[in-house]
Structures are given as C-alpha cells and as structure tokens.
Design an enzyme around this catalytic site. Structure first.
Site, PDB file in Angstrom:
ATOM      1  CG  PHE A 128      27.152 -15.002  32.364  1.00 60.18           C
ATOM      2  CD1 PHE A 128      26.889 -13.891  33.142  1.00 60.18           C
ATOM      3  CD2 PHE A 128      28.107 -14.890  31.579  1.00 60.18           C
ATOM      4  CE1 PHE A 128      27.714 -12.972  33.257  1.00 60.18           C
ATOM      5  CE2 PHE A 128      29.465 -14.047  31.649  1.00 60.18           C
ATOM      6  CZ  PHE A 128      28.926 -13.021  32.598  1.00 60.18           C
ATOM      7  CG  ASP A 200      28.719 -20.747  35.040  1.00 58.03           C
ATOM      8  OD1 ASP A 200      29.481 -20.654  35.883  1.00 58.03           O
ATOM      9  OD2 ASP A 200      28.864 -20.120  33.709  1.00 58.03           O
ATOM     10  CE1 TYR A 225      34.765 -12.153  37.777  1.00 59.44           C
ATOM     11  CE2 TYR A 225      36.406 -13.526  36.596  1.00 59.44           C
ATOM     12  CZ  TYR A 225      35.193 -12.900  36.676  1.00 59.44           C
ATOM     13  OH  TYR A 225      34.395 -12.937  35.375  1.00 59.44           O
ATOM     14  CE  LYS A 226      31.251 -13.395  38.186  1.00 56.01           C
ATOM     15  NZ  LYS A 226      30.475 -14.227  37.117  1.00 56.01           N
ATOM     16  NE  ARG A 374      24.304  -8.269  39.465  1.00 57.29           N
ATOM     17  CZ  ARG A 374      25.352  -9.176  39.298  1.00 57.29           C
ATOM     18  NH1 ARG A 374      24.811 -10.235  38.610  1.00 57.29           N
ATOM     19  NH2 ARG A 374      26.458  -8.737  39.008  1.00 57.29           N
TER      20      ARG A 374
END
Ligand SMILES: *Cc1c(COP(=O)(O)O)cnc(C)c1O
Length: 415
Positions: A128, A200, A225-226, A374
């Site tokens: 990322f 991560d 928040y995911k 996705r």
C-alpha cells in the site's frame, strides 16, 4: 447453485444474527467493507449519548467521569483480542501512516542499537503506497545511511532478507490482489537474520484470526474503519511486543505519551509500556464510535468468521463462473483459499465503468487502478443472498453493456 441453495446457506449461517446489529443501506448490496465498514446501530446510539450528555452537559469533567482519558488503552485492548495480542501491547491512536512513522522509527533505532550498519527497510513494490511513502519520508529526514528503502517482488520478500535488513515492512493482505502472505514464516525468517518486522494488518484485523504474540511479531499497525467498522477516518491501532518496551523510543514525543502528562513538566519522559506510542489528544467522538462498533465482535469466533469469509468468496466466484463471466473477468486473487484475504479482485478492461454501473444498480464494489475491480466480503454482515444479488446485477450490467456508458469515461476523485 440456485437461490434456494443460497438461502439455505444463510439459514445455517452462525453470523446471520450479527447482520441485524448493523444499519445497512436500504436496497443495496455492500461489498466494500474493506474500504469503509458499515455502521452499527449501537454506534449511532453511543454517539448521540456522547454528544447529548457527555460533551454538551458534562463537558470537561467527562475526561474523568466518562473515562475519555483511557479510551485509547480501552479500545486497544478490545482490538488486542482480535489480533492475538496479550494485554498492554496495543493502543488505538492516529492513522496507520502516523503509526507507521512511530513503528519505523522505534524499530530502526532498536535494530541499529545492535548493528549501526543495518539500514535497509525491505518491502514490496506492490505494498500500500502510504507504507512506502512513510519510509521515503524517514529516509529523507535521517539520511539513507540510516534508512534505505529496498523494494522487491512479493514472491521474493522472504529470500531478500539479509544481514543488512533492519526492518521487513509487510502488509499481510495485499490491498489490490487480496493475496495473503504467510506472516508467521516471514517473521521467523526475518528474525533468523536479526531483522525486525512491522506488519500492516489493514485488511486482516476483523476479517480473519491474527496471532501476533504466537508469531512473535515485533510491531504491527492496523485500521479500524475497514473490517472493524469504526467509521470514516476512525483512529488506527499500533502494537509493540512487550519485549521491546524497555528499549524502544519513538520521536513523536507528544504529551499523551509522557509518563505524567498532567505534571506539565518541561522535559519529556516517556511513559513505560505501549502508552509511549501516544502523541496528542485523542479524538473522543471517533474513539467512542470505534469502541461501540467493536461490541459487534464480542464472543465472535474468528476461525468461524474466517470460514464464512472464505465461503462468501467461493460462492461469489462459483456464481460468476456459472453465469459464464469467469473468462471475461480474470481473477487476480490467489486460487488457494488459505492464500486469500477477505476480498476477490478481478482484472477487467472496463473495470471502472463496470464498477460505476454496478453502483448505479445498488451493488457497491470498488475500482483500483489500473483496471481492477474489488469485491470485499464482510462476514459479520454480508449474507449469501447479497452475493447472489451482486452476481446477478453484474451479469445484467455486462449483458446490457452498461459498463461502456460514456458517463464512466472520466473518474471521480475517490475511486
Ligand atoms: C487502508 C490502508 C491504510 C490506510 O492508512 P491511513 O494512514 O490510516 O489512511 C494503510 N495501509 C494499508 C495496507 C491499507 O489498506
């Protein structure tokens, strides 16, 4: 597989009752919980309470009375259970990017206290971007002799670790492809070369079991928040293994990481333990939201949750093949289930248009450059019928060529 089979899967789903805890959008299928998790009903109630009572009436006394002051620790411990961490090693604060800065700085100085020549931060080209940007920033700040980013192919990460490696910076689940690394093996390998590992967990926490202590992880960061449904921009978390607490230090030495912040002394003295990873005043509204969202994970068996996540993905892919779409949408996620995260990614020439046309029809997926679509599966609230509806809409979009509509020729800022 027909709709009756699908409904039977929902009937026997041990997490079907969890869906009711969420306030999901009406008439939509939400397959983007890997970007922004859905809101729980408890969170809406809790925020009302914090606003109406704590903030507006109790004001400053709430720091003690409603224990605002300990929310970062309290929320950290709730997350700890989900990532296989014993108490006092996890704390909730800041963003992943900022927490990466702290973890990188702490790990670099630990590694260099044994061997000042170790300067390589090894990561993957496809990591990322913020993870790589943070290393680049530190490198510019302290110089390449202290911190040099080396990027390798995901397949070669383990082999490329050597005696110059200070830190291996790895994301367990690749955000683009959904590929999951063998974190345990990577950590063992890094340690055998004297390197430390920063993991991560943005696409792991809340989607699958994580065993940081068992894996002997050094540092980890992750997102709330995911899959943890903390709300847009909710604070992230950071984990540091207890064995490092004594010797670690991080340069964002703000007053919340001080041993006695309310002594207001001019000299910084770090708190012992994980609290030294704090920097400034926590955002209480955001902390309260994540605190209540985590109630949805109480008593959740993460092995079973993982099983459902994998099954949702398998059913999705199977239905896609049944609809004869398997050849136009090319799966780029791994074929083997244990190598997958909780999403499936497909390469498709008109992926952006496809994604937009699906959103028009109420199926929320997302697009990632250059040409991937996705589908994120959130086992706490996605049903098998969601999957069925999504594939049906996908089939109709492609049949009607809606993905080629001229409206999708230019992209929005956030994809
Ligand atoms: C979402 C995500 C982030 C987000 O970082 P923030 O600084 O919290 O915005 C970081 N890393 C990965 C792998 C992600 O998927």
């Amino acid at each position: 597989m027909n709709l009756t089979d699908i409904r039977e899967l929902d009937n026997i789903d041990p997490f079907a009752r969890h869906r009711k805890q969420f306030q999901l959008p009406v008439n939509k299928v939400y397959l983007d919980g890997n970007s922004l998790g859905a809101m729980t009903k408890a969170t809406a109630t809790r925020l009302q309470q914090v606003i109406q009572q704590q903030w507006s009436q109790d004001l400053i006394s709430s720091w003690n009375e409603h224990n605002w002051i300990n929310l970062p620790q309290h929320v950290g411990e709730k997350i700890a259970r989900l990532i296989g961490a014993a108490p006092e090693q996890t704390i909730c604060c800041d963003s992943i990017s900022v927490n990466l800065f702290k973890a990188l700085a702490a790990a670099l100085s630990l590694a260099q206290s044994h061997d000042s020549e170790r300067n390589i931060v090894l990561s993957t080209k496809d990591n990322f971007p913020t993870d790589l940007y943070m290393v680049q920033g530190i490198s510019q700040f302290v110089g390449e002799h202290r911190c040099q980013l080396k990027l390798v192919d995901e397949n070669e990460l383990e082999q490329q670790i050597d005696d110059k490696t200070a830190i291996v910076l790895a994301t367990e689940v690749n955000f683009r492809t959904g590929r999951r690394l063998d974190a345990k093996q990577l950590i063992t390998s890094a340690h055998s070369h004297g390197a430390l590992v920063i993991l991560d967990l943005a696409h792991s926490a809340g989607a699958m079991p994580v065993h940081l202590d068992d894996w002997e992880a050094d540092f980890a960061v992750g997102c709330t928040y995911k899959y943890l449904n903390g709300g847009p921009g909710a604070p992230a978390f950071i984990y540091a293994a207890k064995r490092h607490h004594q010797n670690m230090s991080q340069p964002l030495s703000g007053w919340f990481g001080h041993a006695r912040p309310f002594d207001f002394t001019p000299d910084y003295e770090p708190a012992t333990g994980i609290q030294q990873m704090l920097t400034g005043t926590p955002s209480i509204l955001a902390m309260a939201a994540i605190d209540s969202a985590l109630e949805a994970f109480e008593n959740v068996d993460l092995e079973k949750l993982r099983e459902k996540s994998l099954q949702l993905a398998e059913v999705f892919h199977q239905l896609l093949e049944d609809a004869a779409l398997g050849s136009s949408l090319q799966l780029i996620s791994p074929q083997q289930r244990e190598q997958r995260g909780s999403q499936l990614s497909y390469r498709y020439e008109h992926a952006y248009g496809l994604c937009q046309a699906l959103i028009q029809r109420g199926v929320i997926a997302d697009f990632r450059a250059p040409n991937y679509i996705r589908f994120g599966f959130t086992p706490l609230y996605n049903s098998f019928e969601d999957i069925w509806k999504a594939v049906e809409q996908l089939r109709q979009v492609i049949e009607a060529k809606e993905h080629l509509d001229s409206r999708w020729q230019s992209r929005n800022t956030v994809t």
